[in-house]
Write an enzyme that holds these catalytic residues in place. Structure first.
Site, short mmCIF file in Angstrom:
data_model
loop_
_atom_site.label_atom_id
_atom_site.label_comp_id
_atom_site.label_asym_id
_atom_site.label_seq_id
_atom_site.Cartn_x
_atom_site.Cartn_y
_atom_site.Cartn_z
CG ASP A 438 -2.19 0.73 1.06
OD1 ASP A 438 -2.33 1.46 0.07
OD2 ASP A 438 -3.08 0.57 1.93
CG ASP A 499 -9.10 3.31 1.18
OD1 ASP A 499 -8.46 2.91 0.20
OD2 ASP A 499 -8.67 3.29 2.34
#
Length: 697
Positions: A438, A499
């Site tokens: 990430d 997200d």
């Protein structure tokens, strides 16, 4: 001089250079007066090598070469920018035009190259881009830089605005190439599609690979005059050093002119994937992730409770992957050491997950470093720094560090690459075989690098390659927060949107002026607009489905909308709820979604703007049609099957069934009333056809 295929032609001359690229069978679709450019530093000054026509242009069999020369007024030596035009296979009607650009240095001192533009059209030099009568009819695809960056279509009268605050731009945009913020000006990373919404005629230009430089395509439209001021494709080298006798080559540029029926974005993505040796697993995984319920507060006990519950639910939800997300590590950067919430450490946990029959998955942010971590203390020389020698901030995240933010690693440093390989090899030896990595953009931020012959894109790719060496070829690698191009051929799965959140929209979007920000509707938008990358560059990851009925502000219609898109778009399917408290009806929702999974989605109204409403996927016995209501009010929706079924298929329609409500739907001459659809809700319509050769009724 000319190059031809059955559908495209390029015409050039010694006096005018490349005069025109067109599609003779299509009216009013062409590019006129093409040139090229290069921006570089030599000594203390910056220069821009460009002119309306090349110094030399010649045709050699099936290619045309144009050369541009530059000499310093006081020092000996010469730079040469050579641009090569050729059709990949002139005998094929759908052959793309490939444009190669190379810079040769014969200068007595290093040249620091900022960018090469293999394609440049300027109206003030007589250039033009025409697709129909006016750019006012165009839809312009703007592809974002990294996973979370907004990807959508615009009309020429709109603006692509950057976020209000710099710390958001650092996390969401290419800060070296920010959104223009001006009406009619758009920058798209690696590929751009210009489509005339009336005729369907289109031009797609995109860099085939992104190993050595970030590429972008930009257009500037004067809406008052109804003309394109500038159209350019640029490879950004960020000041890479080129010494005397060396050559710097831009990644190849792909260009095609066509119609809506040809789906040029798909064609570009397929060829780009082949050029990047894309890794595409046969099957899209189904799994569970700890993040969206527990966040950084996840504990070993909570994780194992969910594991035990999923074992009990295996017959109903056949999962592959069980992934531990952020919250286990001692500090960001010290990935092999756990905190007090995980007393048994990582190896026993991976063994427990494997024994339960799942693939053990683990999250890391490999290019971020907490200033208080052991890594930062022991290796300060590994950090990416600015021109004043201070560490570059890789991210501001108050969950990790309330005031200072986290630093970024310099992936161009050989010792960093060796550390990455060994760290991930150690995780693999512990038993982990699914890796979510990430915040990958952080090592590609502008800065002073250990290796000044590497661009930001090349440095990122070096870091990703080091991770792949550590985990091995048979492990699964999921990228997130990652600039897309350099990762193709290394990752197996890629997050392609921001997200999700336990609410539909982000109330801060207007205040922050941020169309990249995390929210479920933004994840929906990106999943739709970036669908052309799925199974061409990797498997797409739309992010997690939050189907729970507690700690969730998503309405049931909103949950069904995301579940419908996740299942028909064909990518990875992850849950991120506390499975020990799952309501029976939410378990049924997940089972219904998984039963519809297919791989062939296409977007029927991609040119409509930020939020397309209709998606279609082929099934074994017909189609699935998804129709979304983005409005804040309930509304009645009607669709016409004739928009996507021909008359033969329409005659074969045997059954229409709305998936979520389980009731049949009727059509009259192809018109279907979907009834009243809730705000942010959808209808998922299963269209069953009689076997080919038969007709219904």
């Amino acid at each position: 001089m000319e190059l031809r295929t059955p559908k495209m032609e390029l015409i050039a001359s010694e006096n005018d250079g490349v005069r025109k690229i067109s599609a003779p069978r299509l009216s009013f679709v062409h590019l006129v007066s093409l040139t090229a450019a290069c921006r570089f530093r030599f000594g203390a000054d910056e220069y821009y090598l460009t002119r309306p026509t090349p110094d030399e242009i010649v045709q050699e069999e099936d290619r045309i070469l144009a050369s541009y020369h530059w000499s310093h007024r006081r020092r000996r030596g010469q730079l040469t920018l050579e641009v090569e035009y050729q059709f990949q296979d002139p005998s094929l009607a759908d052959s793309p035009l490939l444009i190669y650009a190379r810079l040769f240095s014969n200068m007595p001192a290093p040249v620091f190259v900022l960018s090469i533009e293999p394609l440049l059209v300027r109206s003030d030099w007589g250039g033009a881009v025409q697709i129909g009568h006016s750019p006012a009819e165009w839809s312009i695809l703007r592809n974002g830089w990294q996973s979370w960056s907004a990807t959508r279509t615009y009309r020429a009268s709109e603006r692509d605005r950057r976020p209000r605050f710099n710390f958001l731009s650092e996390m969401e945009e290419n800060v070296a190439n920010p959104s223009p913020g001006k009406r009619g000006e758009f920058t798209s990373e690696q590929v751009m599609a210009l489509v005339n919404t009336s005729s369907g005629q289109s031009i797609v230009a995109g860099f085939l690979t992104c190993r050595d430089a970030f590429g972008d395509v930009r257009v500037s439209i004067d809406s008052k005059k109804g003309e394109v001021r500038r159209f350019a494709a640029r490879a950004s080298f960020d000041g890479v050093r080129v010494d005397n006798g060396e050559t710097l080559e831009a990644d190849p540029l792909w260009l095609r002119i066509g119609t809506r029926e040809e789906n040029l974005l798909d064609a570009w993505a397929r060829q780009s994937g082949r050029a990047m040796n894309a890794r595409v697993p046969k099957r899209s995984p189904i799994g569970w992730c700890s993040w969206y319920h527990y966040y950084t507060k996840v504990t070993q006990d909570a994780l194992l409770a969910n594991l035990d519950q999923l074992v009990q639910l295996r017959d109903q939800i056949p999962m592959d992957v069980f992934q531990l997300d952020d919250g286990y590590e001692r500090a960001i950067g010290d990935w092999l050491e756990t905190n007090d919430k995980f007393p048994d450490g990582l190896a026993p946990l991976a063994a427990r997950i494997a024994e339960a029959g799942f693939t053990p998955g683990i999250w890391t942010a490999p290019f971020l470093v907490d200033p208080k971590s052991r890594l930062a203390t022991e290796h300060p020389d590994w950090l990416l720094r600015n021109d004043k020698g201070k560490p570059i901030r890789g991210v501001y995240n108050p969950l990790w560090n309330l005031w200072r933010g986290l630093w970024a690693l310099d992936a161009s440093h050989p010792e960093v690459q060796a550390w990455l390989t060994e760290t991930f090899a150690a995780l693999r030896r512990m038993g982990w075989s699914f890796f979510k990595i990430d915040f990958l953009y952080s090592t590609a931020l502008p800065g002073v690098r250990h290796d000044d012959t590497r661009s930001r894109a090349a440095a990122l790719r070096l870091g990703l390659e080091a991770i792949r060496r550590g985990i091995g070829e048979d492990a699964t690698l999921l990228g997130c927060g990652c600039p897309l191009g350099p990762a193709a051929g290394i990752v197996d799965i890629m997050r392609i949107g921001p997200d999700v959140t336990p609410r539909w929209s982000n109330p801060m979007r207007p205040l922050l002026r941020d169309h990249h920000c995390l929210s479920t509707v933004h994840a929906v938008r990106n999943t739709i607009h970036r669908h052309f990358l799925h199974r061409r560059w990797w498997l797409n990851d739309p992010d997690c489905l939050l189907a729970r009925d507690k700690k969730n502000k998503l309405t049931l219609p909103e949950i069904r909308t995301f579940a419908s898109l996740a299942t028909i778009s064909g990518g990875m399917f992850l849950l991120s709820d506390d499975m020990t408290e799952y309501a029976v009806n939410r378990l049924g929702l997940v089972k219904t979604a998984l039963a519809q999974r297919c791989e062939t989605m296409r977007v029927l109204d991609a040119e409509s703007g930020e939020f397309p409403t209709r998606m279609l996927a082929a099934t074994e016995d017909g189609y699935l049609l998804l129709v979304i209501n983005y409005g804040n009010q309930d509304t009645n929706l009607v669709v016409d099957l004739k928009d996507f079924l021909d008359l033969v298929e329409l005659a074969r329609v045997e059954e229409l069934m709305e998936v979520w409500h389980g009731h049949p739907v009727l059509h009259q001459d192809g018109l279907v009333s979907l009834g009243r659809v809730a705000a942010h809700g959808c209808r998922l319509l299963r269209i069953r056809l009689t076997p080919s050769g038969e007709s219904h009724g």
